[in-house]
Design a protein around this motif. Sequence first.
Motif, mmCIF file in Angstrom:
data_model
loop_
_atom_site.group_PDB
_atom_site.id
_atom_site.type_symbol
_atom_site.label_atom_id
_atom_site.label_comp_id
_atom_site.label_asym_id
_atom_site.label_seq_id
_atom_site.Cartn_x
_atom_site.Cartn_y
_atom_site.Cartn_z
ATOM 1 N N ARG A 238 0.842 -1.199 0.000
ATOM 2 C CA ARG A 238 0.000 0.000 0.000
ATOM 3 C C ARG A 238 0.883 1.256 0.000
ATOM 4 O O ARG A 238 1.957 1.272 0.594
ATOM 5 N N THR A 239 0.375 2.281 -0.664
ATOM 6 C CA THR A 239 1.140 3.529 -0.717
ATOM 7 C C THR A 239 0.457 4.594 0.131
ATOM 8 O O THR A 239 -0.767 4.600 0.264
ATOM 9 N N SER A 240 1.258 5.432 0.710
ATOM 10 C CA SER A 240 0.725 6.591 1.426
ATOM 11 C C SER A 240 1.595 7.792 1.090
ATOM 12 O O SER A 240 2.760 7.641 0.733
ATOM 13 N N THR A 241 1.015 8.944 1.183
ATOM 14 C CA THR A 241 1.755 10.160 0.845
ATOM 15 C C THR A 241 2.062 10.934 2.115
ATOM 16 O O THR A 241 1.160 11.234 2.894
ATOM 17 N N GLU A 242 3.347 11.194 2.312
ATOM 18 C CA GLU A 242 3.763 12.019 3.446
ATOM 19 C C GLU A 242 4.149 13.389 2.930
ATOM 20 O O GLU A 242 4.993 13.500 2.051
ATOM 21 N N LYS A 243 3.526 14.415 3.496
ATOM 22 C CA LYS A 243 3.890 15.765 3.061
ATOM 23 C C LYS A 243 5.271 16.120 3.598
ATOM 24 O O LYS A 243 5.575 15.842 4.756
ATOM 25 N N ASP A 244 6.109 16.692 2.721
ATOM 26 C CA ASP A 244 7.433 17.120 3.139
ATOM 27 C C ASP A 244 7.329 18.462 3.843
ATOM 28 O O ASP A 244 7.524 19.519 3.248
ATOM 29 N N THR A 245 6.972 18.393 5.118
ATOM 30 C CA THR A 245 6.880 19.616 5.906
ATOM 31 C C THR A 245 8.271 19.940 6.432
ATOM 32 O O THR A 245 8.852 19.157 7.167
ATOM 33 N N ILE A 246 8.801 21.060 5.995
ATOM 34 C CA ILE A 246 10.178 21.403 6.343
ATOM 35 C C ILE A 246 10.201 22.131 7.678
ATOM 36 O O ILE A 246 9.528 23.149 7.861
ATOM 37 N N GLU A 247 10.957 21.564 8.626
ATOM 38 C CA GLU A 247 11.103 22.186 9.933
ATOM 39 C C GLU A 247 12.532 22.686 10.070
ATOM 40 O O GLU A 247 13.476 21.913 10.029
ATOM 41 N N ARG A 248 12.673 23.993 10.188
ATOM 42 C CA ARG A 248 13.998 24.585 10.371
ATOM 43 C C ARG A 248 13.922 25.654 11.447
ATOM 44 O O ARG A 248 12.939 26.392 11.531
ATOM 45 N N ASP A 249 14.975 25.726 12.268
ATOM 46 C CA ASP A 249 14.987 26.689 13.369
ATOM 47 C C ASP A 249 14.915 28.128 12.876
ATOM 48 O O ASP A 249 14.456 29.020 13.586
ATOM 49 N N ASP A 250 15.421 28.358 11.642
ATOM 50 C CA ASP A 250 15.459 29.727 11.121
ATOM 51 C C ASP A 250 14.155 30.121 10.416
ATOM 52 O O ASP A 250 14.040 31.236 9.926
ATOM 53 N N PHE A 251 13.182 29.199 10.355
ATOM 54 C CA PHE A 251 11.914 29.493 9.687
ATOM 55 C C PHE A 251 10.895 30.022 10.693
ATOM 56 O O PHE A 251 10.866 29.614 11.847
ATOM 57 N N TRP A 252 10.034 30.925 10.235
ATOM 58 C CA TRP A 252 8.982 31.489 11.079
ATOM 59 C C TRP A 252 7.821 30.511 11.266
ATOM 60 O O TRP A 252 7.151 30.522 12.283
ATOM 61 N N ALA A 253 7.544 29.691 10.231
ATOM 62 C CA ALA A 253 6.385 28.792 10.280
ATOM 63 C C ALA A 253 6.733 27.484 9.578
ATOM 64 O O ALA A 253 7.553 27.458 8.666
#
Length: 458
Positions: A238-253
């Motif tokens: 089975r396939t599932s899609t994971e969103k590439d949510t980028i978490e970086r300390d220098d990002f506001w959101a």
Amino acid sequence: MADERAQPPYNQPSIVPAEYAWASLLAKDGDELFDHYRHALERLGQEKGTLGLIFGKAQNKFQDPAKLRRVVVDLIGAETWTILGADVKGDAYEGLLERNAQDTKSGAGQYFTPRALIQAMVECIAPKPAERICDPACGTGGFLFTAHNYITANNKSLTRDQLKHLKEKAFTGYELVQATARVCAMNMMLHGIGSEKSVPVVVGDALAADPGERFEVVLANPPFGKKSSTVIVGEDGRTSTEKDTIERDDFWATTSNKQLNFVQHIKTLLTTHGRAAVVLPDNVLFEGRAGETIRKKLLHECDVHTLLRLPTGLFYAQGVKANVLFFEKKGASETPWTKQLWIYDLRTNKHFTLKTNPLTRADLDEFVALYQADNRQQRQATWSPDTPEGRWRAYSYDELVARDKASLDIFWLKDESLADSDNLPAPGVIAREIVEDLEAALAQFRLIAGDLGEAVEE
């Protein structure tokens, strides 16, 4: 060119190993030439530096040894390339890139920003000889070599150190796709940028991390389109899609929206008082949640001073409604740095197409003149209650943050085609704009379906 420079009067050491130099191709014919050419591509692709980037994963696409011999001896070998100026070689290569971008099947158009728009953006940013200039989504390198051309054209007496800086340190591009990075490296080389010691193109995902380097100027047209996602295949198939949510300390959101992440990344790349001009789709101007957070932070921590609303029909990605946002990064402050956002509307009542009525540099003359690159304090609005057709007006910081979600999607001109049927554009233009609007809507619905876990084929 490397072979020509190894001959008198240049006598420069060639960056190409002798056994695979140009002369080794001229000495062979038939199947022997075919095999030698294939081995040369493989071997040169293993080299370091510019050579390895240009020849990495290169393949022989010729089917016939006679055709390969004709290209090598009769077409390329007959020309003396070194005596042609960088502008001639660069323009010829640019012409090929533009023609390739027009071939919709190749998909190359997604890496090609209209050169008239690039020229106007560079003229507004006005890069200087000692500055470092970056494009974190450089495609075929249009922004970088246009900035190089601008600096050399507007600074006639550059010192030796300045020329060395321009060649080896001034320009850095990041490109995710290896094949596009190869094209960009060739483009840079033909425009006189980069050397064997200094490769101006970095292959990789610019958003993955803060590179640590800082630049006085960032010029970019980040890729339009999908939110980032990775397809995961489980043990049961089975396939599932994971969103590439980028978490970086220098990002506001934290968000999976690529364009919003590029805005945050560009803010990081800039030095204090560094200048940016970025092509962004409309959704970056009005999207809620992370979008609202990022806009408010950008308005507070940077001087977001200019927005150019672009017409449709400019990009090879269909249905894109885009803008150019100009801002300067500032230091810490309790009060917001943005005082006024000046907006130029080049979209309302304007109709361009890629082939029959393309955008020209002259179409941007009024905007560049009103931008006042030398002294932005002298700007004068062309809109007033008495001149409602004016395309250039300013909005205060308070007006911007008072808007719903701090939306920067602002327009005031009356659409003539809605008010007067005599002002309707040609039927072909109307049909194309309907198609573009439908395709843009479809793209948005695909994203929504994807967020709800439904895979939708294109």
